[in-house]
Scaffold this active site. Structure first.
Site, PDB file in Angstrom:
ATOM      1  N   ARG A 106       0.786  -1.231   0.000  1.00 51.92           N
ATOM      2  CA  ARG A 106       0.000   0.000   0.000  1.00 51.92           C
ATOM      3  C   ARG A 106       0.825   1.291   0.000  1.00 51.92           C
ATOM      4  NH1 ARG A 106      -5.396  -0.798   1.418  1.00 51.92           N
ATOM      5  NH2 ARG A 106      -5.627   1.375   2.079  1.00 51.92           N
ATOM      6  N   TYR A 107       1.983   1.290   0.593  1.00 54.20           N
ATOM      7  CA  TYR A 107       2.592   2.573   0.922  1.00 54.20           C
ATOM      8  C   TYR A 107       3.932   2.879   0.259  1.00 54.20           C
ATOM      9  CZ  TYR A 107      -0.959   2.240   4.586  1.00 54.20           C
ATOM     10  OH  TYR A 107      -2.146   2.089   5.258  1.00 54.20           O
ATOM     11  N   ARG A 159      20.056 -25.144   8.002  1.00 58.80           N
ATOM     12  CA  ARG A 159      19.633 -24.189   9.017  1.00 58.80           C
ATOM     13  C   ARG A 159      20.581 -23.012   9.115  1.00 58.80           C
ATOM     14  NH1 ARG A 159      14.390 -25.339   9.514  1.00 58.80           N
ATOM     15  NH2 ARG A 159      14.057 -27.555   9.943  1.00 58.80           N
ATOM     16  N   HIS A 202      -0.393  27.927  21.594  1.00 60.78           N
ATOM     17  CA  HIS A 202      -1.300  27.140  22.433  1.00 60.78           C
ATOM     18  C   HIS A 202      -2.601  26.803  21.678  1.00 60.78           C
ATOM     19  CE1 HIS A 202       1.350  28.581  25.654  1.00 60.78           C
ATOM     20  NE2 HIS A 202       1.160  29.776  25.137  1.00 60.78           N
ATOM     21  N   GLN A 229      32.212  -9.508  15.665  1.00 57.77           N
ATOM     22  CA  GLN A 229      31.766 -10.259  14.494  1.00 57.77           C
ATOM     23  C   GLN A 229      30.904  -9.359  13.609  1.00 57.77           C
ATOM     24  OE1 GLN A 229      28.847 -13.830  14.358  1.00 57.77           O
ATOM     25  NE2 GLN A 229      30.903 -14.718  14.441  1.00 57.77           N
ATOM     26  N   SER A 264     -16.052   9.442   3.471  1.00 61.73           N
ATOM     27  CA  SER A 264     -16.653   8.571   4.476  1.00 61.73           C
ATOM     28  C   SER A 264     -17.666   7.661   3.800  1.00 61.73           C
ATOM     29  CB  SER A 264     -17.347   9.408   5.566  1.00 61.73           C
ATOM     30  OG  SER A 264     -18.164   8.597   6.392  1.00 61.73           O
ATOM     31  N   ARG A 305      -2.627   9.707   7.209  1.00 61.21           N
ATOM     32  CA  ARG A 305      -1.788   8.538   6.903  1.00 61.21           C
ATOM     33  C   ARG A 305      -0.324   8.854   7.157  1.00 61.21           C
ATOM     34  NH1 ARG A 305      -2.465   5.866   1.070  1.00 61.21           N
ATOM     35  NH2 ARG A 305      -4.505   5.422   1.979  1.00 61.21           N
ATOM     36  N   ARG A 308      15.979  -7.917  10.919  1.00 58.45           N
ATOM     37  CA  ARG A 308      15.330  -8.230   9.643  1.00 58.45           C
ATOM     38  C   ARG A 308      14.002  -7.492   9.511  1.00 58.45           C
ATOM     39  NH1 ARG A 308      17.177 -13.348   7.200  1.00 58.45           N
ATOM     40  NH2 ARG A 308      18.729 -14.317   8.575  1.00 58.45           N
TER      41      ARG A 308
END
Length: 498
Positions: free
Chosen positions: A15-16, A88, A162, A246, A294, A308, A343
């Site tokens: 979506r973004y 793994r 204010h 590391q 709406s 958004r 990640r």
């Protein structure tokens, strides 16, 4: 079989965020970067004269380098997944997957390296590229907002402190407040981008012991290897980390996320101001011909872009805390509990920031046609609000004139305070208008020595101070250098996915 539409889709992707940013942090880009890092390491080792066990012949041949170079992009994700299920270990899985298609170079891939050689260095490469994209988009936002500021530099509007009506400013001067925050953010993003170092070739615990063994105790070649790999990957200016465990210090992640958070703060502040202005009907964000505000209230025209932007900015602001916790809990040379969370928060911080900037650019970019015109300034509404509160604004100039005529400043202030509060009470009770304030003050002896009518009768433009001049000066001193620096990327637009 599970289909893509059956499982959760990260909204940052669907979506973004831009396709460019999403692809940069996708699996193919990451694993192709790993292979380029393996090639750079092997090339550097060969160029520095790494020898085979006999101490005479080259350890790495040109044929092996050519074979490796010919398989930088043919990533078989399914085959790698099979290897990872068995092993793994994601890095080893991709070493095996590379060996499947380039068997002749299997023995030179990852020679002397640890997993973080590819994982950490790849992250640094992707972060630097992402910072570069964000800087370019932010520069476009600044450019468009600066145009808006100049267009409306002379338009008087109520200032607010204010969130109460205060002395007049101009629509364009207010925009410079948003602009300056973004200018500060751009400087910080550029600084983080330009100073971001490379992890380089440091070995398993950062001691370079494996490389020292490969080069038979030659410290100078090991040091040169570190620098040469960085140069091959484009980090010759920023250089390499002087020391690492590391991993590179995870404090770098927090510094970068803090910079992204700073940008999110600015965007949230701007978005909040736009939402408040939309409530006052003074400034509207773009609203398309068929856009629905709406599902129930058909008359609504909600500021969904600004909302958004604020929502995604809030998400970004929550991420630095996780990065800070990661720094705090790294044991000695490294512990793997940084991996899974990184990640998530590293890519998502960039994706969300990219999304925020796309919204910002969509908000402010002026476009042709009846729809999507960028920010819309409703001058009649603004003028009406100014007229309603102008009597209050005039009082400061009246006070200064009275003091210059010999009156006591505090006594004049008290006169204005009492009358203004009394008039406000009447207005709130529906029994009067703000114009009564000037009528009341004109009868006070404190203002008898001044030309009351000349001051009170001035147009709103006379009460904005140096707002127009400040806009011009700010744009010349702070925006024009940015426009020159980013001239090649300005003028872009950003359409929202939804």
């Amino acid at each position: 079989m599970t289909q893509p539409t059956d499982v959760y889709d990260n909204p940052l992707i669907g979506r973004y965020a831009s396709t460019e940013m999403a692809e940069r942090w996708g699996p193919l880009r990451k694993f192709r970067t790993w292979r380029r890092l393996w090639l750079a390491l092997a090339e550097a080792e060969a160029e520095l004269g790494l020898l085979a066990d006999d101490g005479k012949s080259p350890r790495i041949t040109q044929a092996q380098l050519q074979e490796l170079a010919s398989h930088l992009d043919d990533i078989d994700l399914k085959r790698a997944a099979v290897h990872e299920k068995r092993l793994r270990h994601d890095v080893m899985a991709h070493i095996h997957a590379l060996g499947d298609v380039a068997p002749g170079c299997k023995e030179i891939v990852h020679l002397g390296a640890t997993s973080c050689y590819v994982t950490d260095n790849a992250d640094l490469i992707l972060m630097r590229e992402s910072l570069n994209q964000l800087c370019a988009t932010l520069a476009s936002v600044i450019d468009a907002l600066a145009t808006f500021s100049k267009t409306w530099k002379d338009e008087p509007t109520l200032g607010f402190t204010h969130f109460q009506p205060a002395q007049l400013t101009t629509v364009g001067k207010r925009a410079t407040l948003w602009l300056f925050d973004f200018v500060l953010d751009l400087k910080e993003l550029e600084r983080r981008r330009d100073k971001l170092p490379f992890r380089g070739a440091k070995g398993t615990t950062g001691t370079q012991a494996s490389f020292l063994a490969l080069f038979r105790g030659d410290h100078e070649k090991v040091k040169a290897l570190d620098q040469l790999v960085a140069k091959k990957m484009g980090f010759e200016n920023a250089g390499v980390f002087p020391v690492t465990g590391q991993t590179y210090s995870r404090k770098i992640d927090t510094q970068i996320l803090d910079a992204l958070n700073g940008l999110a703060q600015s965007a949230h502040k701007w978005g909040t101001d736009l939402r408040l202005l939309a409530h006052r009907q003074e400034v509207d964000e773009p609203f398309e011909a068929e856009q629905i505000g709406s599902s129930a209230m058909a008359y609504k025209r909600n500021p969904m872009r600004a909302e958004r932007m604020c929502s995604l900015a809030r998400f970004i602001s929550g991420l630095p805390a996780m990065a800070a916790n990661t720094v705090s809990t790294q044991w000695f040379e490294r512990t793997l509990d940084d991996s899974a969370c990184r990640r998530l928060y590293v890519p998502q911080a960039f994706l969300a920031t990219d999304a925020v900037l796309r919204i910002a650019l969509n908000l402010v970019t002026q476009r042709t046609g009846p729809d999507n015109r960028g920010l819309m300034v409703n001058r009649p509404v603004i003028a009406k609000n100014v007229r309603e509160y102008l009597p209050y604004m005039v009082t400061e100039n009246l006070m200064m004139a009275a003091v210059q005529a010999g009156e006591d400043r505090q006594e004049v202030h008290e006169v204005v305070r009492q009358h203004s509060h009394a008039v406000t009470a009447r207005v709130k009770a529906g029994e009067g208008t703000t114009a009564e304030l000037l009528e009341a003050l004109q009868r006070e002896s404190a203002f008898k020595k001044i030309d009351f009518a000349a001051i009170a009768g001035q147009a709103p433009r006379e009460f904005v101070g140096r707002s127009p001049e400040q806009v011009e000066e700010f744009l010349a001193d702070h925006i024009e250098p940015i426009r020159k620096r980013y001239a090649s990327v300005l003028g872009k637009t950003a359409e929202l996915h939804v």
